[in-house]
Motif scaffolding. Structure first.
Motif, PDB file in Angstrom:
ATOM      1  N   ARG A   1       8.142  14.880  -1.878  1.00  0.00           N
ATOM      2  CA  ARG A   1       6.925  14.983  -0.944  1.00  0.00           C
ATOM      3  C   ARG A   1       5.650  14.336  -1.704  1.00  0.00           C
ATOM      4  NH1 ARG A   1       7.969  21.303  -0.687  1.00  0.00           N
ATOM      5  NH2 ARG A   1       8.270  20.987  -2.801  1.00  0.00           N
ATOM      6  N   GLU A   2       5.553  14.756  -2.894  1.00  0.00           N
ATOM      7  CA  GLU A   2       4.587  13.949  -3.603  1.00  0.00           C
ATOM      8  C   GLU A   2       4.795  12.503  -3.768  1.00  0.00           C
ATOM      9  OE1 GLU A   2       4.106  15.633  -7.303  1.00  0.00           O
ATOM     10  OE2 GLU A   2       3.820  17.704  -6.804  1.00  0.00           O
TER      11      GLU A   2
ATOM     12  N   ALA B   1       6.395  11.934  10.639  1.00  0.00           N
ATOM     13  CA  ALA B   1       7.257  13.338  10.687  1.00  0.00           C
ATOM     14  C   ALA B   1       8.522  13.535  10.511  1.00  0.00           C
ATOM     15  CB  ALA B   1       6.760  14.069  11.970  1.00  0.00           C
ATOM     16  N   GLU B   2       9.479  12.396  11.069  1.00  0.00           N
ATOM     17  CA  GLU B   2      10.713  12.547  10.866  1.00  0.00           C
ATOM     18  C   GLU B   2      11.167  12.175   9.380  1.00  0.00           C
ATOM     19  OE1 GLU B   2      14.861  10.160  12.876  1.00  0.00           O
ATOM     20  OE2 GLU B   2      12.770   9.602  13.363  1.00  0.00           O
ATOM     21  N   THR B   3      10.457  11.307   8.894  1.00  0.00           N
ATOM     22  CA  THR B   3      10.748  10.848   7.216  1.00  0.00           C
ATOM     23  C   THR B   3      10.408  12.145   6.461  1.00  0.00           C
ATOM     24  OG1 THR B   3      10.485   8.704   7.631  1.00  0.00           O
ATOM     25  CG2 THR B   3      10.332   9.476   5.353  1.00  0.00           C
ATOM     26  N   ARG B   4       9.274  12.674   6.566  1.00  0.00           N
ATOM     27  CA  ARG B   4       8.834  14.028   5.792  1.00  0.00           C
ATOM     28  C   ARG B   4       9.672  15.046   6.222  1.00  0.00           C
ATOM     29  NH1 ARG B   4       3.807  13.504   3.578  1.00  0.00           N
ATOM     30  NH2 ARG B   4       2.579  11.821   4.571  1.00  0.00           N
ATOM     31  N   ALA B   5      10.363  15.405   7.316  1.00  0.00           N
ATOM     32  CA  ALA B   5      11.338  16.366   7.496  1.00  0.00           C
ATOM     33  C   ALA B   5      12.544  16.180   6.849  1.00  0.00           C
ATOM     34  CB  ALA B   5      11.569  16.672   8.975  1.00  0.00           C
TER      35      ALA B   5
ATOM     36  N   PRO C   1      12.214   3.760   6.833  1.00  0.00           N
ATOM     37  CA  PRO C   1      11.504   2.621   7.440  1.00  0.00           C
ATOM     38  C   PRO C   1      10.285   2.166   6.935  1.00  0.00           C
ATOM     39  CG  PRO C   1      12.817   4.079   9.028  1.00  0.00           C
ATOM     40  CD  PRO C   1      12.564   4.707   7.777  1.00  0.00           C
ATOM     41  N   ALA C   2       9.466   3.286   6.688  1.00  0.00           N
ATOM     42  CA  ALA C   2       8.203   2.860   6.201  1.00  0.00           C
ATOM     43  C   ALA C   2       7.832   2.124   4.778  1.00  0.00           C
ATOM     44  CB  ALA C   2       7.028   4.214   6.151  1.00  0.00           C
ATOM     45  N   PHE C   3       9.016   2.565   4.008  1.00  0.00           N
ATOM     46  CA  PHE C   3       8.783   2.215   2.665  1.00  0.00           C
ATOM     47  C   PHE C   3       9.438   0.782   2.326  1.00  0.00           C
ATOM     48  CE2 PHE C   3      10.394   1.655  -1.897  1.00  0.00           C
ATOM     49  CZ  PHE C   3       9.333   2.022  -2.331  1.00  0.00           C
TER      50      PHE C   3
END
Length: 262
Positions: free
Chosen positions: A149-150, A162-166, A185-187
């Motif tokens: 998470r960090e 939000a989907e990646t964080r979940a 996908p963002a990374f």
């Protein structure tokens, strides 16, 4: 070669256009905005092909920061970003092997143009699966993995959806959470802050020292003369000093000249 077409924009406009597009495409998008390309092209023509001025115009333009996730990372950029994000102690031979494993071996570009910088060349399903496989092996090698998470907050920040964080919060282990963050996908895309270019931190003021250090003063001749180290004295230095030193007989005859024998 860059200054010649820049000084003749009427006859060589396509050359400057292609050069401006080549400067903008690797940093913004595969199909960059026409206004941004025109600004860089104009700066190249005005400065006679100054690449530094063109890059400053690119960074300062607001269109360069509108789409922060529009550019897919190349395999080499993905490996470097993953190593920087996780702090994995991967030796250089393993890094170079990762470049080749993901399809971009070091110093072996297919043509003089270099490697392609468009997403179509790197977005094949097999290429993405290789990235995920390598990211999983990298996460398994971490002896002290960071909190996923960090990791998302530090690397992606508001760009993580939000989907990646979940998915990261629901990972069964820390290493699998790191894997999900690297495979998100963002990374896979180059992240930029939509607010604009980052400002460098303010450097603390340090007063300038007046004069040269002591060791430099002796060399430059502005201080005391440089003395030879005792260990570096030549062998004949002690003999010459002994010859200069008066003997006991000479000292006695100098103190009592009346005792001299005629």
């Amino acid at each position: 070669m860059i200054a010649l077409p820049a000084h003749r924009p009427t006859a060589e406009t396509p050359v400057i256009e292609r050069l401006a597009l080549r400067l903008v495409r690797p940093y913004v998008a595969d199909d960059p905005p026409a206004g941004l390309v025109a600004t860089v092209e104009r700066r190249l023509a005005e400065t006679g092909g100054d690449l530094g001025a063109a890059m400053r115009a690119l960074i300062e333009h607001p269109l360069a920061w509108e789409a922060p996730l529009a550019k897919l990372r190349t395999p080499a950029a993905f490996v470097i970003a993953a190593l920087r994000a996780t702090g994995a102690p991967l030796p250089p031979p393993a890094r170079f092997a990762a470049f080749g494993e993901l399809g971009q071996p070091l110093f072996t570009a297919p043509s003089p143009k270099g490697w392609p910088d468009e997403a179509a060349a790197w977005a094949a399903p097999e290429s993405i699966l290789r990235r995920i496989d390598w990211a999983g092996r990298l996460a398994a090698r971490l002896t002290d993995p960071p909190d996923p998470r960090e990791l998302l907050d530090a690397v992606l920040g508001p760009l993580a959806d939000a989907e990646t964080r979940a998915a990261v919060r629901g990972a069964p282990s820390v290493r699998e959470g790191v894997l999900l963050g690297l495979a998100s996908p963002a990374f896979q895309r180059r992240s930029r802050d939509a607010a604009g270019p980052p400002r460098p931190p303010a450097r603390p003021h340090r007063p300038r020292r007046r004069g040269a250090p002591r060791r430099l003063r002796r060399r430059s001749g502005r201080g005391a003369p440089r003395r030879r180290h005792p260990a570096r004295r030549p062998r004949w230095a002690g003999r010459r000093a002994a010859l200069r030193r008066p003997s006991a007989g000479r000292a006695a005859r100098a103190a009592h000249p009346e005792r001299r024998v005629a």
